[in-house]
Design an enzyme around this catalytic site. Structure first.
Site, PDB file in Angstrom:
ATOM      1  N   GLU A  11       0.967  -1.223   0.004  1.00  0.00           N
ATOM      2  CA  GLU A  11      -0.045   0.011  -0.002  1.00  0.00           C
ATOM      3  C   GLU A  11       1.001   1.241  -0.210  1.00  0.00           C
ATOM      4  O   GLU A  11       1.087   2.019   0.885  1.00  0.00           O
ATOM      5  CB  GLU A  11      -0.990  -0.060   1.179  1.00  0.00           C
ATOM      6  CG  GLU A  11      -2.003   1.243   0.921  1.00  0.00           C
ATOM      7  CD  GLU A  11      -2.616   1.304   2.254  1.00  0.00           C
ATOM      8  OE1 GLU A  11      -3.303   0.535   2.995  1.00  0.00           O
ATOM      9  OE2 GLU A  11      -2.944   2.665   2.820  1.00  0.00           O
ATOM     10  N   HIS A  13       1.839   4.652  -1.839  1.00  0.00           N
ATOM     11  CA  HIS A  13       1.302   5.648  -2.669  1.00  0.00           C
ATOM     12  C   HIS A  13       2.651   6.416  -3.633  1.00  0.00           C
ATOM     13  O   HIS A  13       3.561   6.755  -3.239  1.00  0.00           O
ATOM     14  CB  HIS A  13       0.401   6.506  -1.903  1.00  0.00           C
ATOM     15  CG  HIS A  13      -0.674   5.800  -1.085  1.00  0.00           C
ATOM     16  ND1 HIS A  13      -1.626   4.862  -1.763  1.00  0.00           N
ATOM     17  CD2 HIS A  13      -0.694   5.613  -0.013  1.00  0.00           C
ATOM     18  CE1 HIS A  13      -2.156   4.377  -0.874  1.00  0.00           C
ATOM     19  NE2 HIS A  13      -1.788   4.542   0.316  1.00  0.00           N
ATOM     20  N   HIS A 158      -9.273   1.048  -0.083  1.00  0.00           N
ATOM     21  CA  HIS A 158      -8.640   2.150   0.493  1.00  0.00           C
ATOM     22  C   HIS A 158      -9.630   3.333   0.797  1.00  0.00           C
ATOM     23  O   HIS A 158     -10.472   3.515   0.594  1.00  0.00           O
ATOM     24  CB  HIS A 158      -7.404   2.658  -0.416  1.00  0.00           C
ATOM     25  CG  HIS A 158      -6.647   3.638   0.339  1.00  0.00           C
ATOM     26  ND1 HIS A 158      -6.579   4.991   0.342  1.00  0.00           N
ATOM     27  CD2 HIS A 158      -5.268   3.331   0.892  1.00  0.00           C
ATOM     28  CE1 HIS A 158      -5.713   5.443   1.109  1.00  0.00           C
ATOM     29  NE2 HIS A 158      -4.852   4.355   1.073  1.00  0.00           N
ATOM     30  N   ASP A 281       2.416   2.191   3.813  1.00  0.00           N
ATOM     31  CA  ASP A 281       1.418   3.246   3.522  1.00  0.00           C
ATOM     32  C   ASP A 281       2.134   4.599   3.401  1.00  0.00           C
ATOM     33  O   ASP A 281       2.380   5.684   3.809  1.00  0.00           O
ATOM     34  CB  ASP A 281       0.422   3.731   4.567  1.00  0.00           C
ATOM     35  CG  ASP A 281      -0.700   4.312   4.531  1.00  0.00           C
ATOM     36  OD1 ASP A 281      -0.689   4.828   2.994  1.00  0.00           O
ATOM     37  OD2 ASP A 281      -1.431   4.621   5.220  1.00  0.00           O
TER      38      ASP A 281
HETATM   39 MN    MN Z   1      -2.646   4.491   2.141  1.00  0.00          MN
END
Ligand code: MN
Length: 319
Positions: A11, A13, A158, A281
């Protein structure tokens, strides 16, 4: 861990400037974070190397293509995905991709999922919360689930911004002092947990039994509440449903932004080590604390290997 385990983070980004120009002004981020999100080369790879992260499965940061209207969504999503495929091609041993889908146009979104998986080698798709204030379980979106099931790729649910009426009723009076309440501290969690619950209630998982759903942040609180949700939904007046079984059979969770021993232990007890995948993340959360946390866990090395790379390799058909 003496011999370094392979680490795949799923995950993670990035920002595509040609997509973010369509975001509303309220979505702007601190400059340092913006820089990290927009870097898809040296800075990112250095931060991965410093922490020992071998592979990032890249996904656009929220609200991604869920902020787009029906007129422009399909074209913008296609161009965004083509550019992501280019990024992955520059470092194919370090990056993989999740598609951004034009959910405002569900039929186009199903087609785009198929194109990105078959032609661009993407590993699934990530959806960021509501599309035009509609939850993702709505029947209009089912063509996307049908295609994900037939392609055997997961959909990553998400968080995205809560519904404006919810923001007003639940959060607004605290947002000047605590803007994080709207997002990662609570609003995102409630929103995404609700999306997960609604998906199970919708019947889409019975209709497409091969469907696989990923939730970040160790399941957005749902593993902790599975027993209670399951028990309460089995009280008189509710349609028959094995909520807990449905969750455990269709859902995977990742460690993104939730490096908590008790939360992980709860996930291990409810859904088991085969359904937990490592994520950071990044760059909203730095890499090092996630990797250090995994190293410190009192788990068998077999389970660590599953969580750090084995489950992702299997679920996303990597390598
Ligand atoms: Mn995220």
């Amino acid at each position: 861990m003496n011999k370094k385990n392979k680490i795949i983070a799923i995950e993670e980004h990035y920002f595509d400037p040609d997509l973010t120009k369509h975001f509303s002004k309220g979505d702007s981020l601190p400059i340092e974070l913006q820089k990290q999100l927009e870097d898809v080369d040296e800075l990112r790879l250095k931060e991965m190397d410093d922490a020992g992260v071998d592979v990032q499965v890249l996904s656009h940061a929220p609200p991604a293509t869920q902020c787009l209207g029906v007129d422009s969504a399909a074209t913008i999503a296609k161009n965004t995905n083509d550019r992501l495929a280019e990024i992955v091609r520059t470092h194919p041993d370090r990056f993989a991709g999740f598609a951004a889908l034009p959910t405002a146009d569900p039929k186009a979104a199903a087609k785009e999922l198929e194109r990105t998986v078959n032609d661009l080698g993407f590993k699934g798709a990530m959806i960021h919360g509501l599309t035009n204030n509609v939850f993702f379980d709505d029947k209009r979106f089912w063509p996307i689930f049908e295609r994900a099931a037939s392609l055997d790729v997961p959909i990553y649910l998400h968080p995205g911004p809560p519904h404006p009426e919810v923001v007003k009723a639940y959060y607004q009076d605290y947002l000047d002092d605590y803007p994080g309440l709207l997002t990662a501290a609570w609003g995102y969690t409630v929103e995404t947990a609700t999306a997960g619950i609604r998906l199970i209630l919708s019947g889409v998982l019975e209709k497409y039994p091969e469907l696989k759903i990923i939730l970040g942040h160790l399941g957005e609180g749902l593993p902790f509440l599975l027993w209670r949700i399951d028990q309460a939904l089995s009280r008189p007046g509710n349609k028959p449903l094995s909520f807990r079984d449905m969750f455990s059979e269709h859902f995977f969770v990742t460690t993104s932004g939730n490096f908590s021993d008790p939360a992980l232990l709860c996930c291990l007890q409810e859904i088991g080590a085969d359904r937990i995948l490592f994520s950071v993340d990044w760059p909203f959360v730095p890499n090092n604390p996630g990797v250090d946390w995994m190293e410190s866990l009192q788990l068998s090395n077999d389970d660590k290997i599953k969580i750090l790379s084995g489950n992702a390799t299997k679920l996303l058909k990597l390598g």
